[in-house]
Scaffold this motif. Structure first.
Motif, mmCIF file in Angstrom:
data_model
loop_
_atom_site.group_PDB
_atom_site.id
_atom_site.type_symbol
_atom_site.label_atom_id
_atom_site.label_comp_id
_atom_site.label_asym_id
_atom_site.label_seq_id
_atom_site.Cartn_x
_atom_site.Cartn_y
_atom_site.Cartn_z
ATOM 1 N N GLU A 1 6.758 -5.256 -13.976
ATOM 2 C CA GLU A 1 5.850 -5.148 -13.134
ATOM 3 C C GLU A 1 5.043 -6.381 -13.364
ATOM 4 O O GLU A 1 5.113 -7.377 -14.854
ATOM 5 C CB GLU A 1 4.349 -4.060 -14.235
ATOM 6 N N GLU B 1 1.212 -8.880 -12.531
ATOM 7 C CA GLU B 1 0.027 -8.548 -11.856
ATOM 8 C C GLU B 1 0.038 -9.642 -10.760
ATOM 9 O O GLU B 1 0.086 -10.806 -10.771
ATOM 10 C CB GLU B 1 -0.706 -9.250 -12.843
ATOM 11 N N TRP B 2 -1.461 -9.468 -10.077
ATOM 12 C CA TRP B 2 -1.102 -10.058 -8.290
ATOM 13 C C TRP B 2 -2.273 -9.230 -7.763
ATOM 14 O O TRP B 2 -2.639 -8.323 -7.485
ATOM 15 C CB TRP B 2 -0.048 -9.276 -7.358
ATOM 16 N N LYS B 3 -3.136 -10.641 -7.276
ATOM 17 C CA LYS B 3 -4.527 -9.890 -7.075
ATOM 18 C C LYS B 3 -5.026 -9.237 -7.844
ATOM 19 O O LYS B 3 -6.024 -8.377 -7.714
ATOM 20 C CB LYS B 3 -4.727 -9.508 -5.870
ATOM 21 N N GLY B 4 -5.499 -8.938 -9.417
ATOM 22 C CA GLY B 4 -5.672 -8.227 -10.060
ATOM 23 C C GLY B 4 -5.605 -6.947 -10.392
ATOM 24 O O GLY B 4 -5.866 -6.111 -11.164
ATOM 25 N N LYS B 5 -4.241 -6.250 -9.778
ATOM 26 C CA LYS B 5 -3.391 -5.444 -10.121
ATOM 27 C C LYS B 5 -2.339 -5.463 -10.601
ATOM 28 O O LYS B 5 -2.015 -6.154 -10.481
ATOM 29 C CB LYS B 5 -3.402 -5.149 -8.532
ATOM 30 N N LYS B 6 -1.676 -3.975 -10.841
ATOM 31 C CA LYS B 6 -0.067 -4.425 -11.122
ATOM 32 C C LYS B 6 0.601 -3.762 -10.773
ATOM 33 O O LYS B 6 0.178 -2.715 -9.595
ATOM 34 C CB LYS B 6 0.001 -3.684 -12.548
ATOM 35 N N VAL B 7 1.328 -4.905 -9.860
ATOM 36 C CA VAL B 7 2.889 -4.169 -9.084
ATOM 37 C C VAL B 7 3.727 -3.860 -9.564
ATOM 38 O O VAL B 7 4.226 -4.929 -10.344
ATOM 39 C CB VAL B 7 2.607 -5.250 -7.949
ATOM 40 N N THR B 8 4.879 -2.798 -8.602
ATOM 41 C CA THR B 8 6.268 -2.865 -9.341
ATOM 42 C C THR B 8 6.778 -3.922 -8.427
ATOM 43 O O THR B 8 6.877 -3.264 -7.052
ATOM 44 C CB THR B 8 6.400 -2.120 -9.720
ATOM 45 N N ASP C 1 9.544 0.245 -3.818
ATOM 46 C CA ASP C 1 8.767 0.137 -2.415
ATOM 47 C C ASP C 1 9.576 1.311 -1.639
ATOM 48 O O ASP C 1 10.480 0.491 -0.437
ATOM 49 C CB ASP C 1 8.440 -0.847 -2.022
ATOM 50 N N LYS D 1 5.453 -10.507 -1.501
ATOM 51 C CA LYS D 1 6.505 -10.044 -2.567
ATOM 52 C C LYS D 1 7.272 -11.081 -3.294
ATOM 53 O O LYS D 1 8.330 -11.931 -4.239
ATOM 54 C CB LYS D 1 6.951 -8.145 -3.057
#
Length: 185
Positions: free
Chosen positions: A13, A15-22, A48, A122
């Protein structure tokens, strides 16, 4: 063509542009053989499933020869095998010579070349530089997704033996250029 490195990633996990990304793009070499299953590489994270994994994109191969081009553009990046998110780092994988439908015996497996890899943000996250995404699009060094026709283990040192050639089909590079044109990149 020979496997130089087998690579697996864990779920991560970020953080990218204020969001959590898996993501599972952070792949690293492993010293043991890896199992290529029908829809994925065993023990490899696919976060994904819409864009990765599945029957047509079970295994991703990338050429070690392509690393040199990107090393010049990103001299401060540690180019560990697997940095492009590939499961198999292959010594000389040439997208302009591999046709959709070509079949190879490698290790215990039989693999069919299916489609190109289309880069997303990503890859930029892995490089810590979003410029890589456009640079990647502006080449034909996209790598190859493979369908697994016969499951089994592969390891570094295993050679690809072509058992079927489909010169009547487009090359993986042709598919990539068509997708790039479609996307207007």
């Amino acid at each position: 063509m020979k496997i130089i490195s087998t690579n697996i990633g864990e779920r991560k996990e970020i953080e990218w542009k204020g969001k959590k990304v898996t993501t599972g793009i952070f792949k690293f070499p492993v010293s043991k053989p890896i199992f290529l299953d029908i829809e994925e590489v065993k023990d490899d994270e696919i976060s994904d499933r819409k864009h990765h994994g599945g029957i047509l994109q079970a295994v991703y191969g990338y050429s070690l020869k392509h690393y040199d081009y990107f090393k010049k553009l990103h001299p401060n990046v540690d180019f560990t095998h697997g940095i492009f998110g590939e499961n198999l780092t292959i010594d000389d994988l040439e997208e302009t010579k591999i046709h959709q439908g070509d079949i190879f015996k490698v290790g215990e497996t039989i693999l069919e070349a299916t489609v190109q890899r289309n880069p997303c943000y990503k890859l930029g996250i892995r490089f810590n530089n979003m410029k890589i995404v456009k640079q990647f699009w502006n080449t034909t060094m996209c790598g190859v997704y493979f369908k697994v026709l016969q499951t089994g283990f592969v390891k570094a040192g295993d050679e690809f033996q072509q058992i079927k050639s489909c010169p009547e089909n487009p090359t993986i590079a042709d598919l990539y250029v068509a997708k790039r044109t479609e996307k207007g990149v």
